[in-house]
Design a protein around this motif. Structure first.
Motif, short mmCIF file in Angstrom:
data_model
loop_
_atom_site.label_atom_id
_atom_site.label_comp_id
_atom_site.label_asym_id
_atom_site.label_seq_id
_atom_site.Cartn_x
_atom_site.Cartn_y
_atom_site.Cartn_z
N ALA A 293 0.83 -1.21 0.00
CA ALA A 293 0.00 0.00 0.00
C ALA A 293 0.86 1.26 0.00
N ALA A 294 1.97 1.23 0.71
CA ALA A 294 2.86 2.39 0.76
C ALA A 294 3.71 2.49 -0.49
N LEU A 295 4.08 1.36 -1.08
CA LEU A 295 4.95 1.35 -2.26
C LEU A 295 4.20 1.74 -3.53
N TRP A 296 2.95 1.31 -3.65
CA TRP A 296 2.27 1.40 -4.92
C TRP A 296 2.17 2.82 -5.49
N PRO A 297 1.82 3.86 -4.72
CA PRO A 297 1.74 5.19 -5.33
C PRO A 297 3.05 5.62 -6.00
N GLU A 298 4.18 5.24 -5.40
CA GLU A 298 5.47 5.59 -6.00
C GLU A 298 5.72 4.81 -7.28
N LEU A 299 5.32 3.54 -7.30
CA LEU A 299 5.47 2.76 -8.53
C LEU A 299 4.56 3.30 -9.63
N GLU A 300 3.36 3.71 -9.24
CA GLU A 300 2.42 4.26 -10.22
C GLU A 300 2.99 5.52 -10.84
N ARG A 301 3.65 6.35 -10.04
CA ARG A 301 4.28 7.56 -10.58
C ARG A 301 5.38 7.23 -11.59
N ARG A 302 5.95 6.05 -11.43
CA ARG A 302 7.02 5.62 -12.34
C ARG A 302 6.48 4.86 -13.55
N GLY A 303 5.17 4.87 -13.71
CA GLY A 303 4.58 4.31 -14.91
C GLY A 303 4.21 2.85 -14.83
N PHE A 304 4.14 2.28 -13.61
CA PHE A 304 3.80 0.87 -13.47
C PHE A 304 2.29 0.67 -13.46
N THR A 305 1.86 -0.49 -13.94
CA THR A 305 0.48 -0.96 -13.86
C THR A 305 0.44 -2.18 -12.95
N ARG A 306 -0.47 -2.18 -12.00
CA ARG A 306 -0.58 -3.32 -11.07
C ARG A 306 -1.47 -4.39 -11.69
N ILE A 307 -0.97 -5.63 -11.73
CA ILE A 307 -1.75 -6.72 -12.30
C ILE A 307 -1.79 -7.91 -11.35
N ASP A 308 -2.88 -8.64 -11.39
CA ASP A 308 -3.01 -9.94 -10.73
C ASP A 308 -3.19 -10.96 -11.84
N PRO A 309 -2.11 -11.68 -12.22
CA PRO A 309 -2.19 -12.58 -13.37
C PRO A 309 -3.31 -13.60 -13.28
N GLY A 310 -3.67 -14.02 -12.06
CA GLY A 310 -4.72 -15.01 -11.91
C GLY A 310 -6.08 -14.52 -12.38
N GLN A 311 -6.24 -13.19 -12.55
CA GLN A 311 -7.49 -12.62 -13.04
C GLN A 311 -7.54 -12.54 -14.56
N HIS A 312 -6.48 -13.01 -15.21
CA HIS A 312 -6.39 -12.95 -16.67
C HIS A 312 -6.35 -14.36 -17.25
N SER A 313 -6.77 -14.50 -18.48
CA SER A 313 -6.61 -15.77 -19.18
C SER A 313 -5.14 -16.02 -19.43
N VAL A 314 -4.79 -17.26 -19.77
CA VAL A 314 -3.39 -17.58 -20.06
C VAL A 314 -2.89 -16.74 -21.23
#
Length: 411
Positions: A293-314
């Protein structure tokens, strides 16, 4: 399975006791085997498939020979972590450079062969266990194999015609093992017996209960009858094909990686994010990153997208990782999808201090990734525990961000 912290010092004792019990029960059950007919457990085993090939009705189809694989140096914190150092201690005798040995590949053809359990141990009609194709976690002596924890092979289903085994330990419930130990065996089959061998199979013994397993099998072209391997049960066949497991030592052999990349290509979809942060959610004891929770805003500023692969098809997972230029993630099977990433992808893998594993690092080496690791403090030494398989990762966000910025420095 991960032991509670207070029990971990006792793990070596528990393991020795378990293996001792297996040896004792196996001795009794092997002695009773002649009285039980075909249901009796194997009377003996071979260490190498070449020995099994000497049994009646067994043919060995050879593939690639054993070969060394040079391992480039690895960057991370703390520098020279003992797990990464240990893998580099093996050296190629003439070049004096770090390497490991990739095992030879082959397929066993067994007339009247049998497969037992959800780990699909392969045995001959003469009651010989082929240990080389039936390896199990932490078992190096065939007398300690879990097939000997039961007095019989259990109920048997006979299948007429040719049956192919794509099952190994771990393939029933783990994405990494399914991709590399199940589909990896399909690559060996084609290498040793040609693409027609799959078409000639009347049935395939392979786990297929989960959505991702069925999707992977379909993408790989496995469309024949599927048989689910079951604990305590046996499948017999007129003709059994058992490819070797090229990944039994979790090395992600380059030939397996190349086959997977060729057989499971990206779809060509556009618009995938370039920088991925792979979340493991918020459930404790799942190897999640605690300070996310503390890390994510900084990663988002650096252009990252958060993904949960299990929510996607292969196929979506393949496309996401193929399109990525940088991936940050705590250690987990979702990183198996780095198999499909492009050479040069930047990878930062986060570890708990109590568990550092090289399986995903090996994939990165095979695809030519720029890989870095970050281990929580205090990192355990070679004499300390490395048993916190499900321990959560807790690293100060500032330390993670420093590693991320170093990873992205020249992008």
């Amino acid at each position: 399975m991960s032991l509670p912290v207070w029990l971990r010092p006792w793990w070596p004792l528990f393991k020795r006791l378990h293996l001792l019990v297996t040896r004792l029960l196996g001795h009794l059950f092997r002695a009773a085997s002649p009285l039980l007919g075909p249901r009796g457990v194997p009377r003996r085993a071979t260490a190498h498939a070449t020995e099994t090939a000497a049994e009646p009705g067994v043919v060995l189809h050879p593939g690639r020979p054993e070969e060394p694989w040079v391992r480039p140096a690895t960057t991370g914190e703390p520098a020279g972590h003992w797990v990464f150092t240990a893998i580099h201690e093996a050296t190629e005798p003439t070049a004096k450079v770090p390497c490991t040995t990739i095992p030879a590949t082959f397929t066993l053809e067994i007339a009247g062969g049998r497969l037992t359990g959800d780990y699909a141990a392969a045995t001959t009609p003469t009651k010989v266990l082929d240990h080389e194709t039936s390896t199990y976690f932490g078992v190096f002596d065939w007398r300690e194999h879990p097939i000997f924890l039961r007095p019989t092979l259990g109920p048997t289903e006979h299948v007429d015609g040719t049956v192919l085994s794509l099952t190994a330990r771990g393939t029933s419930e783990n994405y990494y093992h399914f991709l590399y130990d199940a589909l990896g065996r399909l690559a060996v089959l084609e290498e040793t017996m040609g693409e027609q061998a799959l078409k000639e199979a009347d049935a395939v013994v392979v786990p297929h209960r989960t959505r991702y397993q069925r999707q992977l099998l379909e993408l790989a072209g496995v469309t024949t009858r599927l048989i689910q391997p079951e604990r305590g049960r046996t499948v017999s066949a007129d003709r059994l094909l058992v490819p070797s497991n090229p990944n039994w030592a979790l090395q992600a052999p380059p030939s397996t990686v190349a086959w997977l990349r060729d057989r499971l290509p990206p779809s060509g979809a556009t618009g995938a994010p370039r920088r991925l942060y792979v979340t493991r959610g918020s459930t404790p004891r799942t190897r999640r990153y605690v300070e996310e929770a503390a890390l994510w805003p900084e990663l988002e500023r650096r252009g990252f997208t958060r993904i949960d692969p299990g929510q996607h098809s292969v196929q979506e997972q393949i496309d996401l990782f193929h399109g990525a230029e940088a991936v940050v993630s705590p250690h987990g099977a979702a990183l198996t999808n780095l198999t499909f990433a492009r050479p040069g992808v930047r990878v930062l893998e986060l570890f708990a201090s109590t568990y550092v594993h090289l399986g995903l690092w090996a994939i990165c080496q095979a695809v030519g990734a720029d890989y870095r690791y970050l281990v929580a403090e205090p990192a355990s030494g070679p004499d300390g525990p490395n048993q916190g398989v499900l321990d959560d990762v807790t690293i100060p966000p500032a330390r993670v961000l420093a590693s991320v910025d170093a990873l992205l420095a020249d992008l």
